[in-house]
Scaffold this motif. Sequence first.
Motif, PDB file in Angstrom:
ATOM      1  N   ALA C  13       0.826  -1.213   0.000  1.00 24.46           N
ATOM      2  CA  ALA C  13       0.000   0.000   0.000  1.00 24.46           C
ATOM      3  C   ALA C  13       0.856   1.256   0.000  1.00 24.46           C
ATOM      4  O   ALA C  13       0.396   2.325  -0.394  1.00 24.46           O
ATOM      5  N   LEU C  16       1.162   3.509  -3.149  1.00 23.76           N
ATOM      6  CA  LEU C  16      -0.088   4.203  -3.461  1.00 23.76           C
ATOM      7  C   LEU C  16      -0.231   5.451  -2.589  1.00 23.76           C
ATOM      8  O   LEU C  16      -0.551   6.538  -3.072  1.00 23.76           O
ATOM      9  N   ILE C  17       0.043   5.259  -1.296  1.00 26.88           N
ATOM     10  CA  ILE C  17      -0.077   6.393  -0.386  1.00 26.88           C
ATOM     11  C   ILE C  17       0.961   7.457  -0.741  1.00 26.88           C
ATOM     12  O   ILE C  17       0.675   8.658  -0.745  1.00 26.88           O
ATOM     13  N   LEU C  19       2.127   8.026  -3.658  1.00 29.01           N
ATOM     14  CA  LEU C  19       1.662   8.683  -4.885  1.00 29.01           C
ATOM     15  C   LEU C  19       0.651   9.784  -4.556  1.00 29.01           C
ATOM     16  O   LEU C  19       0.723  10.889  -5.098  1.00 29.01           O
ATOM     17  N   PHE C  20      -0.276   9.477  -3.629  1.00 28.51           N
ATOM     18  CA  PHE C  20      -1.267  10.489  -3.266  1.00 28.51           C
ATOM     19  C   PHE C  20      -0.594  11.671  -2.573  1.00 28.51           C
ATOM     20  O   PHE C  20      -0.948  12.826  -2.814  1.00 28.51           O
ATOM     21  N   ALA C  21       0.351  11.352  -1.707  1.00 26.43           N
ATOM     22  CA  ALA C  21       1.051  12.425  -1.005  1.00 26.43           C
ATOM     23  C   ALA C  21       1.758  13.319  -2.017  1.00 26.43           C
ATOM     24  O   ALA C  21       1.727  14.544  -1.931  1.00 26.43           O
ATOM     25  N   TYR C  22       2.369  12.674  -3.024  1.00 28.52           N
ATOM     26  CA  TYR C  22       3.031  13.448  -4.080  1.00 28.52           C
ATOM     27  C   TYR C  22       2.007  14.325  -4.803  1.00 28.52           C
ATOM     28  O   TYR C  22       2.283  15.486  -5.124  1.00 28.52           O
ATOM     29  N   GLY C  23       0.817  13.760  -5.024  1.00 30.37           N
ATOM     30  CA  GLY C  23      -0.223  14.493  -5.731  1.00 30.37           C
ATOM     31  C   GLY C  23      -0.547  15.825  -5.089  1.00 30.37           C
ATOM     32  O   GLY C  23      -0.919  16.776  -5.772  1.00 30.37           O
ATOM     33  N   PHE C  24      -0.386  15.900  -3.781  1.00 29.40           N
ATOM     34  CA  PHE C  24      -0.688  17.151  -3.092  1.00 29.40           C
ATOM     35  C   PHE C  24       0.293  18.261  -3.421  1.00 29.40           C
ATOM     36  O   PHE C  24      -0.011  19.436  -3.277  1.00 29.40           O
ATOM     37  N   ARG C  26       1.294  18.904  -6.288  1.00 29.93           N
ATOM     38  CA  ARG C  26       1.067  19.356  -7.650  1.00 29.93           C
ATOM     39  C   ARG C  26      -0.295  20.018  -7.770  1.00 29.93           C
ATOM     40  O   ARG C  26      -1.223  19.671  -7.050  1.00 29.93           O
ATOM     41  N   ASP C  27      -0.385  20.939  -8.702  1.00 29.20           N
ATOM     42  CA  ASP C  27      -1.666  21.551  -9.008  1.00 29.20           C
ATOM     43  C   ASP C  27      -2.113  21.017 -10.354  1.00 29.20           C
ATOM     44  O   ASP C  27      -1.451  21.240 -11.361  1.00 29.20           O
ATOM     45  N   PRO C  28      -3.245  20.283 -10.406  1.00 33.17           N
ATOM     46  CA  PRO C  28      -3.652  19.688 -11.679  1.00 33.17           C
ATOM     47  C   PRO C  28      -4.009  20.737 -12.729  1.00 33.17           C
ATOM     48  O   PRO C  28      -4.020  20.449 -13.920  1.00 33.17           O
TER      49      PRO C  28
END
Lengths: 147, 669, 197
Positions: C13, C16-17, C19-24, C26-28
Amino acid sequence: MKRHALATLAVVAGALCAARPASAQGVEARSRPSVATAADSALEAQTTAVASTLRCPVCQGESLQDSPSDLARQMRAVVRDKLRAGETPDEVRAYFVSKYGEWILLEPTMTGLNILLYFIPVLLVIGGLVLVAFLVRRWTAPESTTP
Amino acid sequence: MIDLLAHNALLVSLAAVAFGAILTPVTIRTGRREWLQLVYGAVYANFLLVSIAAVSMVVALVTHDFSVSYVAQVGSRSTPLLFTVISLWGALEGSILFWAWVLGLYSAAVVALHRRRLGNLVPYAVMTLLAVAAFFAILLVGPADPFLPVFPVPADGPGPNTLLQNHYLMAVHPPLLYLGYVGMSVPFAFALGAIFSNEAASNDWSILSRRWMLTSWGFLSAAIIAGMWWSYEVLGWGGYWAWDPVENASFLPWLTATAYLHSVMVQERRNMLRLWTLNLCVATFVLTILGTFLTRSGILSSVHAFTTGAIGYYFLAFIAIVLVTTLMLVAGNSERIQTKGKLGGAASRETVFLLNNLFLTAVMLTVLVGTLYPLVAEAVRGVKVSVGVPFFNRMALPAMVSLLFLMGVGPALPWGSTTWADARKRLYPPGIAAMILGAIAVIAGARSVYAILAFAFVGYAAMSNVREFWIGMRARHRAHGESWPTALVRLVAGNRRRYGGYVAHIGVLLIALGITASSTFRSEREATLTPGQTLTVAGHTVRLKNLWGREEPQRSVIGATMDVVGKNGAIIGTMEPRMNYYRVSDQPVPTPAVRSSITGDLYVNLMAFESSGANATVKVIVEPFVPWIWFGGLVIVIGAIIGLGYGGRSATAPAPATNPAPSIASADS
Amino acid sequence: MNWKRAAIAVLAAAPLIALFAYGFSRDPAEIPSPLPGHAAPEFTLAVFAPGEGPLMRPLGDTVRLGALVGKVVVVNFWASWCGPCRAEHAGLSETARQYVGKPVRFIGVLYNDGAAAASDWITQMGGQSYPAVMDLGSVTAIDYGVYGVPETYIVDASGRIAYKYVGPIPPSVLRQWIDSLLPNATATGMMPLAVVR
């Protein structure tokens, strides 16, 4: 597109628009959308096909084909003009990528890391089918194999 | 005043759920089961308190109490009452409050229905629900507090998001979605409860949880269809599904829930796939949270992305806790849950269910990977990419078409086993139907392989499922001399789970037919018309009559009146596509006009217009069979309702004589 | 409880976590432009608002980018219906005046708007020192990969796009970038890059 509404509210609907701050001018100079003619249905089909693979920059995930926005409409016209000028669909897409980045492609190219994106689902299905075949074989095997 | 009351109610509810969640294991460890009354009391108290908060919010919205932060954010004196009330779920804080309320409702229902059951399964399930409720309660008193005081109190607010106040379906779609999404916490709670109470190796927990799953699944199915309908009616491009991250987020748990509803039947009959079914249960819940996180945190760009901010981190933490805890529990106990499988034969319904689960899971993973890939690409390659409609259509359609085929094979094959010759005989009539429908599709002009296959398999599965009713009715008619309607009613009532399933299948087939037909035979044209000019698309002619404008309290409306002209030149109807300009937004909201009939829709969208009213640019789309999608949604719901009924033991009745199922008695300890 | 299995599952897991943390981070909504570093797309557009004083170009005249080689060119995409454009307008106009006499040209390219509405807007805003041109069908805007307005591109003396700015451009940033491209600029050593709001 607010301005068109303002104008129309003022002109078509009379004095309805009192609450709006801006005035109603300048619509006359707006370029009319380039409208599809049935004359060249092959070109139109090709335009639709290419526009469906490109993302509208001012929308949320919609393609150029689907978006009703001004910019999408103009970009469709650019697609049509380039195809009419003899460019291939791939060349047209490459043009938009050079201006907007890979982001504009609604379907990632099958290169590099993107290959994973295409192969993971296929591998999952193949692996799953093998697993199901294996399990069905084992579970239907004669009693002796099960403890 | 009211905000203080509501805020305190939420604080007390947080205390109540935390107390209940902590007290449960203490109660069980110390053997003081009488304390469970306190835990269950906490559940009821939480429901009452969150209800007070939710009602307070509605009152604050309706009375335009702009001293409440959420009202100041989404309220407006000019918004019509209906949209004022439903702006309860129109923005982040309100939707979390609504989520907490629905969760409170479900938790209270679980306690009310199951509290008398012996054993530790229900207490531990309730503990899990309370733990989830605690997370939402923390959000509501912390980063998503909708009751913050605003000073100075504004005289008016901006009103709800324009997209959300443009159509009455926004009063329908979100509540259905929450009832579906949040309801999936219940089967999850039973799954974890089963692990905590060492009952995972029995069928009991899934017998308790499957009705909750079916209920939530019914709501979620309806919500997805309502969402499609909404986007069809509001977004103005004549489509209903764009593989937007938020649409995917609602579809993912639907896929695993559907897989669960099938695999749980195999589990109950054959005492196998136990670990797998439990995994589906857990995955469904995780996907609901993941979907909410992805679309609400602003991590992916989506139509529905509300906001970025602290709340995203809370969700990230929650998702990490949920993932780690459940994976640990399930993997750590997997050896005890697993059972040896035994099948009667390869040609059996069980095999079809295995394949059905495989393809449902494959679609789910494909959509999940596609939805998350932009993040992966950015992390690894540092490049922004898009994954949109062409990708999902290319990758998910083959598996979805395969599922249509399996929907025809499954009902035709018996449980246990049959001979290949018998299987061939059973699959013969559906095969004929497939060829007929496939041929019709080709004659009608379908050229895409997937479209032709989809039509053929819709025919195949429809014949197969309808034939089940026919065979059963005929048997009753012959044996008991019942009239056909009586035979149908008694047949369904005798095994509601089975026939409810077939009804749901027929609903899915109607949707598949609507989607395939409307995407294959869609024709559209866009043209600029002056009043009196006509535009003809696929035999449908519209004529622009005039352009008009209208002022409403919350918006300005520009509309085009279009006459629908019949074959003989007579006017057979009027359509009024509009553009709504809300005070608060620069972006107009298109409001296409749709004229529906049983064979399809005439869809007219106003694209642009000349200020003088001299001309209007309209897009006319002819989409066959679209209303069948909405109707199919209704049929699915009817199927779910039938399946929920207590159809007795007959759900597991006609066990094949050739190969008796292994005893499941040992498991039902 | 099999702790080994549990640990393996938890490890699975982790990516995945992460990846989500990385997503924060970034600004889509923030999409980098591929254009900086490449030759600026050529355009020839008609002037509809002449500008003032020394920067004036007569109405009906055309502006061709290729004719401006050797000069730093600021290309600003805007519209009268665009709210944020109001915020940057005064700064742009003033900065253009400050560079009179230097090899710097400012061009306002109108985006999806009418000439009359745009001219009125300019009058309302108290005038505009540099000329504005009409981009029919947004062909030039699309050539520059414009997402929305305002967006500002700075073309160096060799005709290459050096910078792109999304949103209202602050005068300080504008001056800093122009100065870095002028021949007698003190070497800043700053690499051209796309700066997004």
